[in-house]
Design an enzyme around this catalytic site. Structure first.
Site, short mmCIF file in Angstrom:
data_model
loop_
_atom_site.label_atom_id
_atom_site.label_comp_id
_atom_site.label_asym_id
_atom_site.label_seq_id
_atom_site.Cartn_x
_atom_site.Cartn_y
_atom_site.Cartn_z
N ASN A 128 31.67 5.93 51.24
CA ASN A 128 30.58 5.86 52.21
C ASN A 128 30.19 7.28 52.61
OD1 ASN A 128 28.87 5.44 54.36
ND2 ASN A 128 30.46 4.70 55.77
N TRP A 129 29.08 7.75 52.04
CA TRP A 129 28.68 9.15 52.27
C TRP A 129 28.05 9.36 53.65
CZ3 TRP A 129 26.23 11.57 47.22
CH2 TRP A 129 27.20 11.56 46.21
N LYS A 130 27.74 8.28 54.35
CA LYS A 130 27.05 8.38 55.64
C LYS A 130 25.78 9.23 55.44
CE LYS A 130 31.48 7.60 57.68
NZ LYS A 130 32.35 7.61 58.83
N GLU A 153 38.33 -1.57 59.33
CA GLU A 153 38.27 -0.15 59.69
C GLU A 153 38.49 0.00 61.19
OE1 GLU A 153 35.76 2.33 56.81
OE2 GLU A 153 34.35 1.31 58.08
N HIS A 202 28.95 -1.65 59.82
CA HIS A 202 29.84 -0.49 59.96
C HIS A 202 29.93 -0.13 61.44
CE1 HIS A 202 31.24 3.66 59.87
NE2 HIS A 202 31.77 3.37 58.70
N GLY A 209 37.03 8.92 60.80
CA GLY A 209 36.62 10.31 60.96
C GLY A 209 37.48 11.11 61.92
N GLY A 221 35.28 7.58 53.80
CA GLY A 221 34.18 8.38 54.34
C GLY A 221 34.31 9.83 53.89
N GLY A 222 34.85 10.66 54.77
CA GLY A 222 34.94 12.11 54.52
C GLY A 222 35.45 12.48 53.14
N GLU A 231 29.75 2.54 63.02
CA GLU A 231 28.71 3.45 63.53
C GLU A 231 27.40 2.71 63.78
OE1 GLU A 231 29.19 6.43 60.45
OE2 GLU A 231 31.20 6.77 61.24
N SER A 241 40.00 7.35 57.74
CA SER A 241 40.77 8.54 57.39
C SER A 241 41.68 8.36 56.17
CB SER A 241 41.57 9.05 58.59
OG SER A 241 40.69 9.47 59.63
P1 PGA Z 1 36.50 8.27 57.19
O1 PGA Z 1 35.30 7.19 57.31
O2 PGA Z 1 37.18 8.02 55.87
O3 PGA Z 1 35.80 9.60 57.24
O4 PGA Z 1 37.41 8.04 58.34
C1 PGA Z 1 35.48 5.86 56.88
C2 PGA Z 1 34.23 5.07 57.14
O5 PGA Z 1 33.56 5.30 58.15
O6 PGA Z 1 33.86 4.17 56.34
#
Ligand code: PGA
Length: 249
Positions: free
Chosen positions: A11-13, A163, A91, A169, A229-230, A93, A208
């Site tokens: 997930n590149w956001k 999640e 998600h 994050g 994500g990251g 966010e 994470s």
């Molecule tokens: P993260 O994000 O790996 O940076 O914690 C995961 C996500 O939001 O899907």
């Protein structure tokens, strides 16, 4: 016991570039014939680039509406025509920053399936909810919103991503045991509706995940891969995570 093929989803956001698509896709191609589904969720404006590179992809959200006067929204049907196979739904966010309700999440899930996209339903508790011992209640409520609207059979062609919001994050990962406990809770809950759905549905862990913790997370009985994500923006970290998922069924 059903052998569930693992998924590693990046997930590149709102990150990435044309250069990053080329860099990551050339690595991801190597997993095509291996026992893992690698899926990239780039920002919507890069979706066609990922598709052009022949890599499985999806959108990070979609509109719950078919079409019409909804300025700025991502139309599920068009994303599917463009080549997307999946979409993230709900998600954290989207839920927290864009105020998506459980109802709206269920509507988006329905729209995804109607348009031919496989939804990855994201669920998870906040830190305050975990401290108040409400994790199971929150996760069950988020999943039930979809089951109540569409019936358990709708989950047949879907994926769930657990999640915990406090792990996204933040560098604070759930321990493999903490994650496994919630994944098992989800599978048991699904089992009370439909045994076949419960045994075949893939449940990903996100929050994470990195190249150091992915192996022990993916080794858990009810964890079928990860939503990253990251670390999905870094070629070496992402490929190590993909490696740790290969064959991990
Ligand atoms: P993260 O994000 O790996 O940076 O914690 C995961 C996500 O939001 O899907």
């Amino acid at each position: 016991m059903t052998q569930r093929k693992p998924i590693v989803a990046g997930n590149w956001k709102m990150n990435g570039s044309f250069e990053l698509v080329a860099e990551i896709c050339s690595e991801v191609k190597k997993y095509k014939n291996l026992n893992v589904d690698v899926i990239i969720f780039p920002p919507a404006l890069l979706l066609s680039e990922v598709v052009k590179n022949g890599i499985e992809s999806g959108t990070q959200t979609i509109s719950e509406f078919d079409a019409g006067a909804y300025t700025g929204e991502i139309q599920a049907q068009l994303a599917h025509e463009l080549g997307a196979k999946y979409t993230l739904i709900g998600h954290s966010e989207r839920r927290s920053i864009f105020n998506e309700s459980d109802q709206q999440v269920a509507d988006k899930f329905a729209q995804a399936q109607k348009s031919g996209l496989t939804p990855i339903l994201c669920v998870g508790e906040t830190e305050a909810e975990r401290e108040a011992a409400q994790t199971e209640q929150v996760v069950a409520r988020q999943i039930r919103a979809v089951i109540d609207k569409l019936g358990i059979a709708a989950l047949n062609d879907s994926v769930i991503a657990y999640e915990p919001v406090w792990a996204i994050g933040t560098g604070k990962t759930a321990t493999p045991e903490q994650a496994q406990a919630v994944h098992k809770f989800i599978r048991d809950m699904l089992n009370s509706y439909d045994k076949q759905v419960a045994s075949s549905l893939r449940i990903l862990y996100g929050g994470s995940v990195n190249e150091k913790n992915s192996e022990s997370l993916f080794a858990q009985a009810d964890i079928d891969g990860g939503l990253i994500g990251g670390a999905s923006l870094k070629k070496d970290a992402f490929t190590s995570i993909c490696n740790s998922a290969v064959g991990n069924v």
